[in-house]
Design a protein around this motif. Structure first.
Motif, short mmCIF file in Angstrom:
data_model
loop_
_atom_site.label_atom_id
_atom_site.label_comp_id
_atom_site.label_asym_id
_atom_site.label_seq_id
_atom_site.Cartn_x
_atom_site.Cartn_y
_atom_site.Cartn_z
N ALA A 40 24.48 34.98 67.58
CA ALA A 40 24.59 33.37 67.21
C ALA A 40 24.53 33.23 65.58
CB ALA A 40 23.37 32.87 67.65
N GLU A 41 23.95 34.27 64.90
CA GLU A 41 23.97 33.90 63.48
C GLU A 41 25.03 34.57 62.97
OE1 GLU A 41 20.44 35.77 61.51
OE2 GLU A 41 21.22 35.37 59.56
N LEU A 42 25.76 34.05 62.10
CA LEU A 42 26.94 34.68 61.34
C LEU A 42 26.62 34.88 59.84
CD1 LEU A 42 30.50 33.30 62.83
CD2 LEU A 42 29.43 35.49 62.75
N LEU A 43 26.86 35.82 59.37
CA LEU A 43 26.29 36.06 57.98
C LEU A 43 27.27 35.60 57.06
CD1 LEU A 43 25.16 39.72 57.49
CD2 LEU A 43 23.73 37.69 57.61
N GLU A 44 26.88 35.06 55.85
CA GLU A 44 27.49 34.63 54.91
C GLU A 44 27.10 35.49 53.58
OE1 GLU A 44 28.18 30.47 53.91
OE2 GLU A 44 26.69 30.84 52.31
N ILE A 45 28.00 36.19 52.83
CA ILE A 45 27.51 36.97 51.73
C ILE A 45 28.11 36.65 50.52
CG2 ILE A 45 27.68 39.29 50.83
CD1 ILE A 45 27.56 40.36 53.54
N ILE A 46 27.07 36.29 49.63
CA ILE A 46 27.49 35.40 48.31
C ILE A 46 27.50 36.62 47.07
CG2 ILE A 46 27.08 33.99 46.42
CD1 ILE A 46 26.40 31.85 48.74
N ILE A 47 28.64 36.70 46.78
CA ILE A 47 28.74 38.01 45.52
C ILE A 47 28.92 37.03 43.99
CG2 ILE A 47 30.09 39.77 44.76
CD1 ILE A 47 29.67 40.49 47.46
N PRO A 48 27.78 37.04 43.55
CA PRO A 48 27.76 36.23 42.31
C PRO A 48 28.36 37.25 41.04
CG PRO A 48 25.83 37.31 42.68
CD PRO A 48 26.47 37.63 43.50
N LEU A 49 29.51 37.40 41.16
CA LEU A 49 30.42 38.21 40.53
C LEU A 49 30.52 37.43 38.94
CD1 LEU A 49 32.64 40.77 40.06
CD2 LEU A 49 34.28 39.08 40.37
N ASP A 50 30.01 38.47 38.04
CA ASP A 50 30.12 37.96 36.65
C ASP A 50 30.33 39.02 35.78
OD1 ASP A 50 29.78 36.60 34.23
OD2 ASP A 50 27.86 35.47 34.86
N LEU A 51 31.41 39.34 35.04
CA LEU A 51 31.75 40.47 34.29
C LEU A 51 31.98 40.07 32.81
CD1 LEU A 51 34.04 42.24 36.74
CD2 LEU A 51 31.75 42.68 36.47
N THR A 52 31.40 40.95 31.74
CA THR A 52 31.96 40.73 30.70
C THR A 52 33.01 41.61 30.19
OG1 THR A 52 30.25 42.01 29.72
CG2 THR A 52 29.92 39.45 29.73
N TYR A 53 33.98 41.46 29.36
CA TYR A 53 34.87 42.43 28.86
C TYR A 53 34.98 42.24 27.27
CZ TYR A 53 38.19 38.57 29.05
OH TYR A 53 38.54 37.31 28.80
#
Lengths: 173, 154
Positions: free
Chosen positions: B3-16
């Motif tokens: 019943a449960e469908l996962l939602e994966i949040i990726i807080p991508l934050d890169l410096t260069y």
């Protein structure tokens, strides 16, 4: 000027801290620090969802078996790569397995864990036919050999993603 | 099926870190001094803005023939931006509305310069209108494109 609704992903903005943008570190030679902040949402689908929920709720590693060739895939796939069969038969595999290959990395990038060395290993779990790629941990210097037994170490606080397994470590016999 | 469908949040934050190189570097240092700097091709004499290391037509090195350009120019094209688009460089929504324009500076290259216009009323913006650069006060300039606030109508 017409009113426009903000885009859907504004609900993820709390995950990152806004900054002024380009930060000039040196003018001559000109060097600046920039930023690439792109939070995104990923739906793993029904197969990977079940795999992650079993990790999170039961600390069980699940595979999926092909009805034609009998291969057990870990992590599970929705389609067999050789037979193109739809895969539906779930099987529990062991938390232990055999180290098939590994690599030791002595540098990190911002996307990596913040310690070195980072060790990646391919572990064929008991009952599985495919190698499972993950981090290796608690490894003594020189302790890794292809063919040694490894075991999964689960996180205390599991949230339903691949890092619910912290890493695989050499198994205590 | 679960019943449960996962939602994966990726807080991508890169410096260069980014090195502009000698040509674009000279342009950005120029902005800090309140100057708009182009460079001239030793082959065809064409100006490049922002300065480039090689001429796109002659395919030869541009050298260091720096030319300071006028702050005034002519709008050749423009666009009104009303969608609050996400800006990965600041990690936030870009404030709207704003007007972006392609501007040919006086005595300058045939390559247009992109920047914001102060004027955001659609009826008041036309191709061919005369504009001039408005710089930040010297103490607020850092050597970025934001050292020019916008171009205002003359």
């Amino acid at each position: 000027m017409p009113d426009r609704k903000p885009s859907k992903y504004t609900d993820m903005l709390h995950l990152i801290t806004p900054s002024k943008g380009l930060n000039v570190l040196s003018l001559d030679p000109y060097v600046a620090e920039g930023r690439l902040a792109m939070p995104y949402r990923y739906f793993p689908g029904p197969i990977a969802t079940r795999f992650f929920l079993e990790l999170r709720d039961n600390q069980r590693i699940m595979g999926i078996r092909c009805p034609t060739c009998g291969i057990v895939y870990v992590p599970p796939e929705s389609t067999c790569g050789t037979c193109f069969e739809k895969l539906e038969e779930w099987v529990e595999v062991g938390n232990r397995g055999v180290l098939q290959s590994y690599t030791v990395t002595h540098y990190t990038l911002p996307v990596h864990p913040d310690h070195t060395p980072i060790i990646y290993g391919l572990v064929k779990l008991d009952g599985a036919d495919t190698g499972f790629l993950h981090f290796l941990g608690e490894v003594e210097n020189g302790a890794l050999r292809i063919g040694i037994k490894m075991e999964a170490v689960f996180r205390e606080e599991r949230v339903g993603n691949i890092l619910d397994i912290k890493y695989f470590r050499p198994a205590s016999s | 099926m679960t019943a449960e469908l996962l939602e994966i949040i990726i807080p991508l934050d890169l410096t260069y870190r980014w090195s502009a190189g000698p040509h674009l570097g000279a342009f950005l240092r120029g902005l800090k001094d309140g100057k708009i700097i182009a460079n001239r091709c030793p082959g065809c004499g064409r100006l490049q803005l922002p300065p480039t290391p090689a001429c796109g037509r002659c395919h030869i090195g541009m050298g260091e023939d720096w030319v300071e350009l006028s702050h005034q120019g002519t709008v050749i094209s423009y666009s009104f931006v009303v969608d609050p688009m996400y800006d990965a460089g600041i990690g936030d929504m870009r404030p709207v509305p704003y007007t972006i324009a392609s501007i040919v500076l006086d005595g300058g290259p045939d390559v247009a310069f992109f920047h914001k216009l102060e004027e955001s009323t659609p009826e008041k913006v036309k191709a061919g209108m005369r504009v001039e650069a408005v710089f930040r006060p010297p103490q607020e300039r850092e050597g970025t494109m934001q050292d020019i606030i916008h171009f205002r109508t003359i």
